[in-house]
Design an enzyme around this catalytic site. Structure first.
Site, PDB file in Angstrom:
ATOM      1  N   SER A 170       0.859  -1.179   0.000  1.00  0.00           N
ATOM      2  CA  SER A 170       0.000   0.000   0.000  1.00  0.00           C
ATOM      3  C   SER A 170       0.900   1.235   0.000  1.00  0.00           C
ATOM      4  CB  SER A 170      -0.948  -0.031   1.203  1.00  0.00           C
ATOM      5  OG  SER A 170      -1.848   1.063   1.165  1.00  0.00           O
ATOM      6  N   HIS A 197      -2.360  -1.072  -3.504  1.00  0.00           N
ATOM      7  CA  HIS A 197      -3.426  -0.110  -3.259  1.00  0.00           C
ATOM      8  C   HIS A 197      -3.003   1.233  -3.841  1.00  0.00           C
ATOM      9  CE1 HIS A 197      -4.500  -2.614   0.568  1.00  0.00           C
ATOM     10  NE2 HIS A 197      -4.892  -3.194  -0.552  1.00  0.00           N
ATOM     11  N   ASP A 290      -4.702  -5.144   5.542  1.00  0.00           N
ATOM     12  CA  ASP A 290      -5.100  -5.959   4.400  1.00  0.00           C
ATOM     13  C   ASP A 290      -4.041  -7.032   4.149  1.00  0.00           C
ATOM     14  OD1 ASP A 290      -6.494  -6.838   2.097  1.00  0.00           O
ATOM     15  OD2 ASP A 290      -5.122  -5.678   0.838  1.00  0.00           O
TER      16      ASP A 290
END
Length: 352
Positions: A170, A197, A290
């Site tokens: 991310s 992400h 995540d």
């Protein structure tokens, strides 16, 4: 006692755009604009002197552009930087270069209150600045061709060599991916699947940028295509990435997992179901958790789980929760991942 305000420095050469950005930030009492810079030189000097919590940075500025100013800030006085520029949508390569230079996020410059989605975009900008201001950034040393001496990792021997790599990241991920993928040879024998992400509309640009600077082929994944060695498959915008039972690429618009689509957990779970223990999963820098549930499944199936360490992570969220949960086999500095991937693929001694 009132909480301290978030102190922001705005770097923007256009007086009109600078005034608009300052007004957007000041509309929220949580912010205090402590300085305004007209070019990169002023941005660097004011960051040194004022020590803001965050700098918003334009790209196209006189004397020193935003890319160089970001690089200098990250090497001399590490401070969270959010790029706000008209180039974000027009020039994906520049946006990727900004992330590589150390910017935490890139946002499109707002045109003004007359725009139909102005309030929504202004709120998004403030929310992004708030989130990124909390990031504990690490110092970026000047780029050198020679890499630091690899640190030895504690390896738990396994009988099965990985047949595929799955990576999730991310915040800070684009620069980390560049660092890793640029040091893998074009003859790398494993396919690599990546969930990053990133803002909508940036997946193709990320793939194009990485493909241009890495020996490997990097592309946006397509449903049903064959997994090929030495190819990096990037999750498309707003789609999960995984592997089907027949070991071809799976792209899905199924519901988000934990608020994410694409999701690291979806990727890890899908690859585990197709490959079992013959896989390696890596979790890189990023906010939140995540991927954790998927990594548990990789671990239980006997696959390799590697996490980036705290010292080299921009944000130690995603790798940190995996380490804390006890599902990782190895915790590596960012610079050690290329060597470890080459070992796991059988290209160097010390593999599976």
């Amino acid at each position: 006692m009132k909480p301290d305000k978030l102190r922001v420095l705005v770097a923007e050469d256009s007086p009109t755009a600078r005034r608009l950005l300052v007004e957007i930030l000041r509309a929220d009492p949580a912010f205090e604009v402590v300085g305004e810079a007209r070019d990169g030189v002023e941005a660097l000097e004011l960051t040194r002197r004022l020590r803001p919590h965050l700098v918003t940075m334009d790209i196209q500025m006189p004397n020193m552009d935003g890319l160089e100013a970001t690089r200098r800030i990250m090497t001399e006085v590490p401070t969270p930087v959010v790029v706000v520029s008209t180039l974000v949508e027009r020039d994906i390569q520049t946006s990727m270069a900004a992330l590589r230079a150390g910017a935490l996020a890139v946002l499109q410059k707002l045109v003004g209150p007359q725009a139909p989605d102005f309030e929504v975009e202004a709120r998004r900008l403030r929310d992004t600045v708030k989130a990124m201001a909390e990031v504990k950034v690490i110092r970026h040393w000047p780029t050198r061709e020679d890499s630091p001496t690899p640190r030895p990792s504690t390896v738990q021997p396994r009988r099965v060599r990985p047949a595929v790599l799955a990576i999730a990241a991310s915040t800070g991920g684009p620069a980390a991916l560049h660092r890793i993928l640029s040091q893998l040879p074009a003859t790398f024998p494993l396919p690599i699947l990546v969930v990053q992400h990133i803002a909508l509309g940036f997946a193709k640009g990320l793939a194009t940028w990485l493909d241009s600077v890495c020996p490997l082929e990097v592309k946006v994944a397509e449903e049903g295509e064959a997994l090929r060695p030495g190819v990096v498959y990037i999750a498309p915008d707003d789609r999960h990435l995984g592997v089907r039972a027949d070991r071809r690429v799976a792209v899905s618009n199924a519901a988000p997992v934990g608020g994410f689509r694409p999701s690291g957990t979806w990727l890890y779970r899908s690859v585990t179901q197709a490959f079992g223990s013959a896989m390696a999963a890596a979790v890189l820098t990023g906010m939140g958790q995540d991927g954790l549930d998927g990594l548990r499944e990789v671990h239980e199936a006997g696959g390799w789980v590697l996490a980036q360490d705290e010292a080299t992570s921009v944000i130690y969220g995603m790798p940190g929760v995996a380490v804390a949960a006890g599902v990782t086999d190895e915790v590596l500095a960012l610079e050690d991942f290329p060597r470890r991937f080459r070992e796991l693929a059988g290209l160097e001694a010390g593999g599976a």
